[in-house]
Design an enzyme around this catalytic site. Structure first.
Site, PDB file in Angstrom:
ATOM      1  N   HIS A   1       0.845  -1.190   0.000  1.00 13.26           N
ATOM      2  CA  HIS A   1       0.000   0.000   0.000  1.00 13.26           C
ATOM      3  C   HIS A   1       0.884   1.245   0.000  1.00 13.26           C
ATOM      4  CE1 HIS A   1      -3.834  -2.001   1.849  1.00 13.26           C
ATOM      5  NE2 HIS A   1      -3.328  -2.706   0.848  1.00 13.26           N
TER       6      HIS A   1
ATOM      7  N   GLU B   1       0.953   3.816   1.901  1.00 14.59           N
ATOM      8  CA  GLU B   1       1.464   4.185   3.221  1.00 14.59           C
ATOM      9  C   GLU B   1       2.683   3.344   3.602  1.00 14.59           C
ATOM     10  OE1 GLU B   1      -3.141   4.180   3.803  1.00 14.59           O
ATOM     11  OE2 GLU B   1      -1.693   3.247   2.462  1.00 14.59           O
TER      12      GLU B   1
ATOM     13  N   CYS C   1      -6.122   1.637   6.121  1.00 18.43           N
ATOM     14  CA  CYS C   1      -6.695   0.361   6.534  1.00 18.43           C
ATOM     15  C   CYS C   1      -6.035  -0.069   7.847  1.00 18.43           C
ATOM     16  CB  CYS C   1      -6.473  -0.695   5.458  1.00 18.43           C
ATOM     17  SG  CYS C   1      -4.738  -1.216   5.279  1.00 18.43           S
TER      18      CYS C   1
END
Length: 168
Positions: free
Chosen positions: A56, A58, A86
């Site tokens: 992801h 991040e 998430c």
């Protein structure tokens, strides 16, 4: 009227999200700044192309920031991301000891900052990270909506639409 530092850094994350779209990924981008405001990590979604469910935006940005800092902890740092994190990403941010997380669009399906779960609100965790949502939320949300609209149109055999920023 000039934009706030948060908005400026979210625009940088939006540019990374657009790059993710061009690469065939869900358009999410992230930027990490140290306590002085200097960018030390950037990331764009890469799970599809890298065959890695942890890739992801991040996580990509955190990995780069930690390499730059020479530490797996980033006290005083802020992470900007175009979509509410998430549970996996928020967990990594808590472990990195970020001071702050700033996100754009809310995620009612997998968001872990109030969308579905609220990990930062769990008081018994050994680190508390301040979370602020809604920075450039409309632009961040529209980029995601346009991406999924494009995917649906392509699946129906429709014409490909471009990124919102590339439309005349």
């Amino acid at each position: 009227m000039s934009e706030s530092p948060d908005a400026i850094l979210m625009r940088r994350a939006l540019a990374l999200a657009e790059q993710a779209w061009r690469d065939g990924e869900v358009p999410v981008g992230a930027v990490v700044c140290d306590a002085s405001g200097q960018v030390i990590g950037e990331g764009a979604n890469r799970p599809i192309g890298s065959h890695d469910p942890t890739a992801h935006a991040e996580i990509q940005a955190l990995r780069e920031a930690c390499r730059q800092a020479g530490n797996y902890r980033l006290p005083g740092a802020t992470l900007y991301v175009t979509l509410e994190p998430c549970a996996m990403c928020m967990g990594a941010m808590l472990h990195a000891r970020l001071a702050r997380v700033v996100y754009g669009a809310s995620d009612p399906k997998t968001g872990a900052c109030g969308g579905v779960l609220d990990l930062p609100a769990i008081a018994v965790l050994n680190h508390q990270t301040r979370v602020e949502g809604g920075v450039l939320a409309d632009e961040c949300g529209e980029l995601l909506r346009a991406f999924f609209r494009h995917k649906r149109e392509a699946a129906r055999g429709g014409s490909a639409s471009s990124l919102p920023s590339e439309q005349a």
